[in-house]
Design an enzyme around this catalytic site. Structure first.
Site, PDB file in Angstrom:
ATOM      1  CG  ASP A 186      -1.830  -1.237   1.227  1.00 44.20           C
ATOM      2  OD1 ASP A 186      -2.209  -1.708   0.147  1.00 44.20           O
ATOM      3  OD2 ASP A 186      -2.112  -1.737   2.337  1.00 44.20           O
ATOM      4  N   GLY A 200      -4.724  -4.256  -3.686  1.00 46.43           N
ATOM      5  CA  GLY A 200      -5.679  -3.195  -3.978  1.00 46.43           C
ATOM      6  C   GLY A 200      -4.858  -1.980  -4.364  1.00 46.43           C
ATOM      7  CG  HIS A 201      -2.151  -2.036  -6.928  1.00 42.03           C
ATOM      8  ND1 HIS A 201      -1.276  -2.610  -7.816  1.00 42.03           N
ATOM      9  CD2 HIS A 201      -1.849  -2.580  -5.730  1.00 42.03           C
ATOM     10  CE1 HIS A 201      -0.496  -3.461  -7.163  1.00 42.03           C
ATOM     11  NE2 HIS A 201      -0.829  -3.464  -5.897  1.00 42.03           N
ATOM     12  CD  GLN A 256       0.553  -9.003  -2.665  1.00 38.01           C
ATOM     13  OE1 GLN A 256       1.191  -9.650  -3.480  1.00 38.01           O
ATOM     14  NE2 GLN A 256      -0.710  -8.677  -2.885  1.00 38.01           N
TER      15      GLN A 256
HETATM   16  P1  GDP Z   1      -0.792   0.285  -3.455  1.00 30.90           P
HETATM   17  O1  GDP Z   1      -1.383  -0.986  -2.982  1.00 30.90           O
HETATM   18  O2  GDP Z   1       0.675   0.360  -3.235  1.00 30.90           O
HETATM   19  O3  GDP Z   1      -1.171   0.628  -4.872  1.00 30.90           O
HETATM   20  O4  GDP Z   1      -1.421   1.426  -2.543  1.00 30.90           O
HETATM   21  P2  GDP Z   1      -2.974   1.587  -2.169  1.00 30.90           P
HETATM   22  O5  GDP Z   1      -3.667   2.148  -3.334  1.00 30.90           O
HETATM   23  O6  GDP Z   1      -3.509   0.356  -1.547  1.00 30.90           O
HETATM   24  O7  GDP Z   1      -2.868   2.629  -0.976  1.00 30.90           O
HETATM   25  C1  GDP Z   1      -2.295   3.880  -1.159  1.00 30.90           C
HETATM   26  C2  GDP Z   1      -3.347   4.937  -0.781  1.00 30.90           C
HETATM   27  O8  GDP Z   1      -2.731   6.202  -0.659  1.00 30.90           O
HETATM   28  C3  GDP Z   1      -4.419   5.114  -1.848  1.00 30.90           C
HETATM   29  O9  GDP Z   1      -5.613   5.509  -1.213  1.00 30.90           O
HETATM   30  C4  GDP Z   1      -3.864   6.269  -2.688  1.00 30.90           C
HETATM   31  O10 GDP Z   1      -4.897   6.986  -3.354  1.00 30.90           O
HETATM   32  C5  GDP Z   1      -3.233   7.119  -1.631  1.00 30.90           C
HETATM   33  N1  GDP Z   1      -2.058   7.907  -2.048  1.00 30.90           N
HETATM   34  C6  GDP Z   1      -1.079   7.569  -2.918  1.00 30.90           C
HETATM   35  N2  GDP Z   1      -0.125   8.524  -2.934  1.00 30.90           N
HETATM   36  C7  GDP Z   1      -0.532   9.463  -2.061  1.00 30.90           C
HETATM   37  C8  GDP Z   1       0.049  10.700  -1.585  1.00 30.90           C
HETATM   38  O11 GDP Z   1       1.141  11.097  -1.976  1.00 30.90           O
HETATM   39  N3  GDP Z   1      -0.644  11.387  -0.635  1.00 30.90           N
HETATM   40  C9  GDP Z   1      -1.849  10.963  -0.149  1.00 30.90           C
HETATM   41  N4  GDP Z   1      -2.443  11.699   0.770  1.00 30.90           N
HETATM   42  N5  GDP Z   1      -2.418   9.812  -0.579  1.00 30.90           N
HETATM   43  C10 GDP Z   1      -1.761   9.078  -1.496  1.00 30.90           C
HETATM   44  P1  IMO Z   2      -0.987  -4.309  -2.221  1.00 28.37           P
HETATM   45  O1  IMO Z   2      -0.575  -4.846  -3.553  1.00 28.37           O
HETATM   46  C1  IMO Z   2      -1.090  -4.739   2.122  1.00 28.37           C
HETATM   47  C2  IMO Z   2      -1.141  -8.837   3.653  1.00 28.37           C
HETATM   48  C3  IMO Z   2      -2.401  -9.287   4.374  1.00 28.37           C
HETATM   49  C4  IMO Z   2      -1.811 -10.274   5.368  1.00 28.37           C
HETATM   50  C5  IMO Z   2      -0.689 -10.932   4.557  1.00 28.37           C
HETATM   51  C6  IMO Z   2      -1.083 -12.273   3.955  1.00 28.37           C
HETATM   52  O2  IMO Z   2      -2.261  -3.542  -2.233  1.00 28.37           O
HETATM   53  O3  IMO Z   2       0.146  -3.562  -1.564  1.00 28.37           O
HETATM   54  P2  IMO Z   2      -2.609 -12.928   1.892  1.00 28.37           P
HETATM   55  O4  IMO Z   2      -4.077 -12.692   1.634  1.00 28.37           O
HETATM   56  O5  IMO Z   2      -1.717 -12.349   0.853  1.00 28.37           O
HETATM   57  O6  IMO Z   2      -2.281 -14.365   2.168  1.00 28.37           O
HETATM   58  O7  IMO Z   2      -2.326 -12.157   3.277  1.00 28.37           O
HETATM   59  O8  IMO Z   2      -0.358 -10.019   3.524  1.00 28.37           O
HETATM   60  N1  IMO Z   2      -1.363  -8.299   2.297  1.00 28.37           N
HETATM   61  C7  IMO Z   2      -1.300  -6.999   1.991  1.00 28.37           C
HETATM   62  N2  IMO Z   2      -1.110  -5.918   2.771  1.00 28.37           N
HETATM   63  N3  IMO Z   2      -1.208  -4.595   0.786  1.00 28.37           N
HETATM   64  C8  IMO Z   2      -1.361  -5.678   0.001  1.00 28.37           C
HETATM   65  O9  IMO Z   2      -1.337  -5.610  -1.347  1.00 28.37           O
HETATM   66  C9  IMO Z   2      -1.466  -6.951   0.596  1.00 28.37           C
HETATM   67  N4  IMO Z   2      -1.657  -8.204   0.113  1.00 28.37           N
HETATM   68  C10 IMO Z   2      -1.584  -9.018   1.169  1.00 28.37           C
HETATM   69  O10 IMO Z   2      -3.040  -8.212   5.011  1.00 28.37           O
HETATM   70  O11 IMO Z   2      -1.205  -9.572   6.430  1.00 28.37           O
HETATM   71 MG    MG Z   3      -2.930  -1.659  -1.751  1.00 30.86          MG
END
Ligand code: GDP
Ligand code: IMO
Ligand code: MG
Length: 431
Positions: free
Chosen positions: A13, A40-41, A223
């Site tokens: 994340d 979740g991207h 991840q």
């Molecule tokens: P990913 O799994 O690495 O793609 O990241 P996620 O999308 O799960 O989580 C990142 C969260 O931070 C999302 O809600 C993005 O919209 C948000 N985000 C990304 N970059 C920034 C930033 O520079 N500032 C803020 N405030 N939010 C950001």
């Molecule tokens: P992105 O791509 C954050 C975590 C789960 C759990 C562990 C194992 O959005 O960064 P799993 O279902 O993979 O067997 O769970 O890994 N986990 C993540 N945490 N971002 C993710 O993906 C994750 N995918 C799995 O919360 O701790």
């Molecule tokens: Mg994510």
């Protein structure tokens, strides 16, 4: 043309979706190489908010070919839903393809994920319950069902029957749960096969041809390193190779196809699920970061645990990934803080630890240096020079500690809330 890789350096994340979308503009291909719909991207464009789980984050650009690579595990139900959602808002998904070699997540994998977690009691991992671990387990046990099996229903049926017979033994005898029925699942998956079959390709040849035709390829990690099956905080990890090394295994390419390894870190740290987290902040500052950073899981909506930036973990992660350049996201989330801490050592059982250990214990705590906060809104800034001095000092310290250059700083979730720190280098890499 040598390719670029984007990986998360923490526990996921970090903003991989946002940055991949940004860089996809100048790419011909965006390719996922591991993980599944546990990801979740998020991508925020002017008036839309997307959360992608299996579809690579290049899909918003209709010119980009998006490949779900051989090392990914695909839940067809979830993928079809995702594709339909994208199509319903006018996103062209005709260039989304799936590798024949990718393994398929079946309903019994999702059940097993839940049952195993229940069985672990207070030792549970806190998985996403998407069936990712059990899908990879079957792959390694050599009983998995691959995307190409969906193209031959006779073979698919035989493999399905064998698997369900086996899983039903486990469900009924070990977990005391209800058995599953082959015919029901077969009929469900025939429908998925009809919908997806035209997207299933030999991705290995596609990627090699693209490389030899000088196409610009971006590999998108899911991840992050601290969740890697081998190098993460085992057993509190996911079940794939999340590192840059995973690209070669997950896509069938040699290491010399790859050139730039771009690591993404938040300006602080988060973690979803259980496991050690030495810099976790369990007070109102942690709550403020969670609220301001909207730190709730994009896949499971769970609250993310928040903590200070952990430089020991980051250094380890950059080392394993061979990172060339850094991207720092979510710096804006720290805007209001009086003091910002960065972890440079750990303390555990009265011992000082100066590296990221193989058995990071739950009682390990960070030792910090303090930085004065900048206490102003930076989310509208586009030029590095315009950042407050304290903010630049914070970035400089990270660069010096890791001996790496920061390419870009993200100061908001919107596509355009970025500061490119070194423009000539950035455009050299990404155009
Ligand atoms: P990913 O799994 O690495 O793609 O990241 P996620 O999308 O799960 O989580 C990142 C969260 O931070 C999302 O809600 C993005 O919209 C948000 N985000 C990304 N970059 C920034 C930033 O520079 N500032 C803020 N405030 N939010 C950001
Ligand atoms: P992105 O791509 C954050 C975590 C789960 C759990 C562990 C194992 O959005 O960064 P799993 O279902 O993979 O067997 O769970 O890994 N986990 C993540 N945490 N971002 C993710 O993906 C994750 N995918 C799995 O919360 O701790
Ligand atoms: Mg994510």
């Amino acid at each position: 043309m040598p390719s670029n890789v984007i990986v998360g350096l923490q526990w996921g994340d970090e903003g991989k979706g946002k940055i991949t979308d940004l860089l996809a503009k100048n790419s011909d291909y965006v390719i996922r190489y591991q993980g599944g719909n546990n990801s979740g991207h998020s991508i925020h464009t002017k008036n839309r908010h997307f959360i992608l789980h299996l579809v690579p984050s290049g899909v918003i650009y209709s010119s980009v070919k998006c490949i779900v690579g051989p090392g990914v595990v695909i839940d067809p139900k979830s993928l079809i839903q995702e594709i339909q959602n994208l199509e319903s808002i006018g996103i062209d998904t005709s260039k989304v393809f799936l590798s024949k070699r990718a393994h398929i997540t079946m309903p019994y994998h999702r059940f097993l994920d839940r049952y195993q977690e229940e069985f672990l009691g207070d030792k549970l991992i806190g998985t996403t319950h998407k069936g990712i671990g059990p899908t990879y387990e079957d792959k390694i046990s050599r009983i998995g069902i691959r995307a190409l099996d969906l193209l031959n229903l006779e073979v698919f049926y035989k493999k399905l029957k064998y698997n369900i017979d086996l899983k039903n033994q486990i469900f009924t005898k070990i977990f005391k749960k209800k058995p599953l029925f082959v015919q029901e699942i077969y009929e469900e998956y025939i429908e998925y096969a009809k919908i997806l079959s035209h997207r299933i390709i030999d991705a290995v040849y596609e990627i090699h041809n693209a490389f030899h035709n000088q196409k610009k390829i971006l590999f998108e990690g899911a991840q992050a390193l601290l969740l890697d099956i081998d190098y993460g905080t085992y057993p509190y990890v996911t079940t794939s190779s999340t590192s840059t090394g995973g690209v070669c295994i997950g896509c069938g390419i040699p290491p010399n196809f790859l050139k730039n390894f771009i690591g993404i870190t938040k300006a602080y740290c988060t973690r979803v699920g259980f496991g050690p987290f030495p810099t976790e902040i369990e007070n109102e500052i942690g709550d403020m970061i969670r609220k301001k950073g909207n730190e709730y899981g994009a896949t499971t909506k769970r609250s993310r645990r928040c903590g200070w930036l952990d430089l020991l973990a980051l250094k380890y992660s950059c080392m394993i990934n061979g990172i060339n350049y850094l991207i720092i996201t979510k710096l804006d989330v720290l805007n209001e803080l009086e003091t910002i801490k960065m972890c440079i050592k750990y303390k555990c059982d009265d011992k000082i630890i100066q590296y990221f250990p193989a058995n990071l214990k739950k009682n390990t705590k960070g030792i910090y240096i303090d930085f004065p906060g900048w206490k102003e809104d930076i989310s509208h800034i586009h030029e590095y020079e315009d950042l407050p001095n304290n903010c630049k000092k914070y970035i400089k310290f990270i660069e010096n500690y890791l001996n790496l250059e920061v390419l870009l700083v993200s100061v908001g979730s919107e596509r355009n809330q970025n500061i490119i720190k070194n423009k000539s280098l950035f455009f050299k890499i990404f155009t």
